[in-house]
Scaffold this active site. Structure first.
Site, PDB file in Angstrom:
ATOM      1  CG  ASP A 155      43.863  35.601  41.914  1.00  0.00           C
ATOM      2  OD1 ASP A 155      42.685  35.618  41.591  1.00  0.00           O
ATOM      3  OD2 ASP A 155      44.045  36.184  42.270  1.00  0.00           O
ATOM      4  CD  GLU A 156      38.830  35.883  38.145  1.00  0.00           C
ATOM      5  OE1 GLU A 156      38.528  36.784  38.377  1.00  0.00           O
ATOM      6  OE2 GLU A 156      38.597  35.592  37.040  1.00  0.00           O
TER       7      GLU A 156
END
Length: 552
Positions: free
Chosen positions: A473-474
């Site tokens: 989720d980066e």
């Protein structure tokens, strides 16, 4: 003493034998010849089953044809027996001239070797010369011997026969007929192979040399009706490459009539970037992949292959050019390259592509010691090169200076205040509360959230900025030409976009976002820049109250 009817029976058999030999010598291909050989044994020699085992280039024997039993044919056709096993068989049993007969009393030792075979049932023999179901009879086929080379030539195959219709082992006449048939079959197979080899050689010679030795009509039809593009162009002189003739396929591919094509040379049609490639292939056997211009101004990728059509007396006269449309393959190659550099879920540039884009903005620098220090952009390992890539060391002084006068250095705003400097901002984004969405609603919902976040990030930046998914989720945003306040404003705007509800399967979900802003400047590696932004993101995340981190 022979009975009166036996000569007439043999005469009829000889007529049949003559007919099948004529058939196998007039078969059109090697496959037809092999099948005719197998069928002839059944039709003319009085056996119910026949098999042609053909020697392959590697020496093993393959079942190339079968006759007499469709079930057995389906079972063993195409199967291979090793040369070692066949040599063992041909060295056993009783030798009737060139024939090899292995009675059932010896053949049981062959049941487990790797030679393809069929099994027939039947009662035990009632008299001495009655055929037993496990008897085996082989007729080796040899090429005709060369003068002074012995009685037989090279083994090209073996005929296997089974189940004589009269139920008896063949007598002298039957053995002689089978041996003669095997000899004629070997000649027919050798001739068929020779014809096939000659045909392949002629095709290969025509393809490689493109010698127009056939009639003008044959060449015209082959040229005009070829499914891919063909052209004839001048070779040598001031008019080298000028198109003399094209076929319909090439005209359709380029959208140009034949009359217009004759006004061009290939150098007039090729993409400007591919001119060098074209010139390197204007010779016999030359191959290239390049772009040719269509009438509508677009370009199409083609594979171009040249051959010289030679005149026996005067030497080369013109080039025969084969043009194949490879637009679809090139499109697939670009798709594969895109997949290698982009995230499969969101379609954003992936980690490798992000580092490549970031590294392309960062240059090498000269240190105080005067050595050129460079850093591997992907791994961060420094290397030293005192050669300086051809740049002279500047004399005197202890200050650090740049070795690349042509390079516009990437700089970063200094200090925490906005001093008006603009640089390459690196925004490291980590989603808050994303794990709970995966845990509560499953990975499909999580994927949908990531896709929507990627869309919102891409929509919130300028053309030319990069939005990449680093993993999980980066996300990372590269935005050039920003001051410190501009970068902070961009982070706020992107966060406000992300925290808006995301609807997945009729359910509203929320995630938060923490941003860290780093700055890239020459002398840093890509990993150092990303690490700096990552650390600032964690500082920002810890500084915000937990209740302000919007989650799903």
């Amino acid at each position: 003493m022979e009975s009166e009817s036996e000569p007439y029976v043999r005469l009829a058999s000889l007529r049949q034998l003559h007919q099948v030999m004529a058939d196998m010598n007039t078969a059109r291909s090697l496959a037809d010849t092999l099948q005719t050989v197998a069928d002839g044994v059944v039709q003319a020699l009085g056996y119910e089953l026949a098999c042609v085992n053909l020697v392959r280039p590697d020496g093993d024997l393959v079942v190339a044809a079968f006759s007499g039993n469709p079930a057995a044919e389906a079972l063993i056709t195409g199967r291979v027996g090793s040369r070692e096993s066949w040599e063992r068989r041909l060295g056993m049993g009783e030798h009737w001239g060139d024939l090899v007969f292995i009675p059932h009393t010896e053949g049981w030792v062959l049941d487990d070797d790797d030679v393809p075979q069929w099994y027939t049932d039947g009662p035990a023999p009632r008299f001495e010369d009655e055929w037993h179901p496990s008897d085996r009879l082989f007729a080796p086929m040899y090429t005709p011997a060369a003068p002074g080379g012995g009685s037989c030539g090279e083994l090209i195959g073996v005929l296997s026969v089974d189940r004589p219709r009269n139920g008896r082992r063949p007598g002298a006449w039957g053995r002689e007929a089978l041996q003669m048939y095997a000899f004629q079959a070997a000649i027919a197979i050798s001739n068929a192979r020779l014809r096939a080899n000659m045909q392949r050689a002629l095709v290969r010679l025509e393809r490689e040399q493109q010698a127009l030795r056939a009639s003008e009509e044959s060449f015209r039809q082959a040229f005009e009706y070829a499914p891919s593009g063909m052209a004839i162009a001048e070779m040598g002189g001031d008019q080298h490459g000028r198109i003399l003739r094209t076929n319909d396929a090439l005209c359709r591919l380029l959208g140009r009539p034949a009359s217009a094509m004759r006004r061009y040379a290939f150098s007039d049609l090729v993409h400007p970037e591919d001119i060098g490639t074209l010139l390197r292939t204007s010779a016999e056997g030359g191959r290239a992949e390049l772009r040719l211009g269509r009438r509508d101004g677009t370009y199409v990728w083609v594979s171009l292959r040249n051959s010289v059509v030679a005149d026996a007396a005067d030497g080369p006269r013109f080039l025969l050019t084969h043009v194949e449309d490879i637009e679809e393959r090139k499109r697939r190659e670009l798709q594969l390259a895109h997949r290698a550099s982009h995230d499969s879920l969101t379609g954003l540039p992936n980690s490798a592509e992000l580092r490549a884009r970031l590294s392309s903005r960062l240059c090498q620098r000269l240190t105080q010691a005067g050595a050129l220090e460079s850093v591997d952009a992907a791994y961060g390992h420094p290397v030293h090169d005192t050669g300086g890539h051809g740049f002279d060391f500047r004399p005197g002084g202890s200050e650090t200076y740049d070795a690349y006068d042509h390079h516009v250095h990437t700089v970063a705003p200094e200090g925490d205040r906005d001093d008006g400097a603009k640089g390459l901002a690196v925004l490291f984004c980590d989603l808050d509360g994303f794990k709970s969405i995966n845990d509560r609603f499953g990975h499909n919902a999580g994927d949908a959230v990531l896709i929507e976040v990627a869309r919102r990030l891409s929509g919130g930046v300028r053309d030319g900025d990069t939005v990449a998914r680093l993993g999980g989720d980066e996300f990372v945003v590269l935005a050039d030409g920003l001051g410190r306040a501009d970068a902070q404003d961009l982070a706020v705007r992107l966060r406000n976009e992300i925290i808006q509800p995301i609807r997945v399967d009729g359910r509203a979900m929320r995630v938060g976002a923490s941003f860290g802003i780093g700055w890239a400047h020459c002398g840093m590696t890509a990993d150092e820049v990303l690490k700096s932004a990552d650390e600032r993101m964690y500082v920002e995340k810890r500084s915000r109250p937990k209740q302000h981190r919007r989650a799903g």
